[in-house]
Write an enzyme that holds these catalytic residues in place. Structure first.
Site, short mmCIF file in Angstrom:
data_model
loop_
_atom_site.label_atom_id
_atom_site.label_comp_id
_atom_site.label_asym_id
_atom_site.label_seq_id
_atom_site.Cartn_x
_atom_site.Cartn_y
_atom_site.Cartn_z
N LYS A 194 39.49 66.51 65.91
CA LYS A 194 38.29 66.45 66.75
C LYS A 194 37.03 66.18 65.90
O LYS A 194 37.13 66.08 64.68
CB LYS A 194 38.17 67.73 67.57
C1 LIG Z 1 42.56 68.71 71.82
C2 LIG Z 1 42.42 68.91 73.29
C3 LIG Z 1 42.62 70.14 73.90
C4 LIG Z 1 43.15 71.34 73.17
O1 LIG Z 1 42.40 71.66 72.06
P1 LIG Z 1 43.02 72.69 70.99
O2 LIG Z 1 41.81 73.16 70.22
O3 LIG Z 1 43.96 71.90 70.13
O4 LIG Z 1 43.68 73.77 71.72
C5 LIG Z 1 42.39 70.26 75.26
N1 LIG Z 1 42.00 69.21 75.98
C6 LIG Z 1 41.81 67.99 75.44
C7 LIG Z 1 41.36 66.86 76.31
C8 LIG Z 1 42.04 67.79 74.07
O5 LIG Z 1 41.90 66.59 73.54
#
Ligand SMILES: *Cc1c(COP(=O)(O)O)cnc(C)c1O
Length: 383
Positions: free
Chosen positions: A184
């Protein structure tokens, strides 16, 4: 072929962050404590939000936010088929039923024009995803939510730093969840946070993230705290560690620079690929916004190039270039088909996008030369 593998994403961890992690490890306090408190304060300032709750992941945040919204069996939560499986999984884990609304082909976000048709007397929450870091049209979503007295839980996993009409996501609206997974826009290793304007919801999430205890360990074992605690409700173990917050404090400082570099690279892809009929490019909406460019996701014109998206990704890999797939249409996974009766053809726009979408390499440390290499390799494969 001799060049090193270029991943589609890679975190940028500076020396300050590494030093902070080391200092944390040496400090004698590595789980939730002063660094999480500092990171919380920094997020409050950056996001302009009073209630910020760091957690072990965005999935944990979505889970707890939905639980705190007290859904009953049979209640419905509306979201998009173009998302990561976690978005739907948490709806089921919170005891509710996922209801999907097809996307707008231009923005790839849930189409607000189709939203009202999906609302029933069991609908409780609208859960939009700000796909790739592009904000959904919030005025449209909140107008509908307010008219039907629904809650809005924004899956903002892609969207820390995103702005809608001059305001940061997280600073307004009902409740948001951000992700700090390494892919991210900023990372704490694993991690995430909830932002909300609802004090009661924040209090419940604060209890649920740590055993349902009315005092967190930092207070209990500190000099000023008491050993005593009460269990208010059975909770989870979703707290963020200080080791994670040590990274987060410095990642947050760098976030705006990260987004600036992502924007430069995305604009360059947009310019170069504009002349290629092999690609359908992302389109930005009419309303004022700042795109966080978490992903650069063009659509491969598979009929024209005579190659599936998966074959294209394989060819890129053979030339040492990583790409990402965000996402396969989530309603077509076996569990969702069997449990909720979803079928191919239910959400044709999302399905068409999901068959052609590719995430090209995009991360702040990526050099212009690396981007040139991506473009050259795509040229050799497609032209
Ligand atoms: C990455 C992601 C999540 C989950 O995030 P984590 O921190 O890995 O639990 C949820 N929704 C979307 C759209 C994502 O891209």
């Amino acid at each position: 072929m001799s060049e090193a593998f270029l991943p589609f994403s890679r975190p940028d961890i500076n020396q300050d962050a590494i030093d902070e992690v080391v200092a944390c490890l040496s400090s004698g306090w590595i789980t939730t404590g002063p660094r999480v408190a500092q990171f919380t304060a920094d997020l409050q300032a950056y996001l302009q939000c009073q209630h910020v709750l760091p957690l072990s992941s965005a999935t944990a945040g979505l889970h707890l936010a939905l639980l705190a919204m007290n859904l009953l069996p049979g209640d419905e939560v509306i979201t998009t088929p173009l998302t990561f499986a976690a978005t739907l999984n948490v709806i089921v884990l919170a005891g509710a039923k996922p209801v999907l609304v097809d996307i707008d082909s231009a923005t790839r976000n849930m189409d607000p024009n189709l939203l009202e048709d999906a609302i029933t007397d069991r609908t409780r929450v609208i859960m939009p995803v700000h796909f790739a870091g592009l904000p959904i049209d919030m005025d449209a979503i909140y107008e509908i939510a307010n008219r039907h007295s629904l809650r809005v839980l924004e899956d903002a996993a892609h969207a820390i730093g995103t702005e809608y009409r001059g305001r940061k996501l997280g600073s307004f609206g009902d409740t948001q969840v951000f992700s700090f997974h390494p892919n991210k826009n900023m990372t704490t290793g694993e991690g995430g946070c909830v932002t909300t304007r609802d004090e009661k919801l924040a209090k419940t999430i604060s209890l649920l993230r740590f055993h349902g205890m009315d005092r967190e360990a930092w207070n209990r074992f500190g000099k000023t705290g008491s050993q005593d605690y009460e269990i208010i409700m059975p909770g989870f173990k979703y707290n963020m560690m200080d080791i994670q917050a040590a990274l987060g404090i410095h990642q947050l400082k760098a976030l705006d620079n990260f987004i600036e570099r992502r924007t430069e690279l995305a604009n360059r892809y947009q310019e170069v690929l504009a002349d290629w009929e092999e690609w359908e490019l992302p389109i930005e909406p009419h309303y004022a916004h700042r795109h966080a460019w978490h992903l650069y996701v063009p659509l491969l014109q598979t009929d024209l190039v005579g190659m599936t998206r998966d074959v294209f990704m394989q060819r890129m890999k053979e030339k040492n270039i990583g790409t990402g797939l965000h996402y396969r249409a989530v309603h077509l996974y076996p569990y969702y088909r069997e449990q909720f009766g979803f079928n191919p053809g239910d959400f044709p726009k999302a399905e068409s996008v999901c068959e052609r979408i590719v995430s090209l390499p995009l991360f702040p440390l990526m050099t212009d030369a690396e981007q040139d290499r991506v473009i050259d390799v795509m040229f050799s494969i497609l032209r």
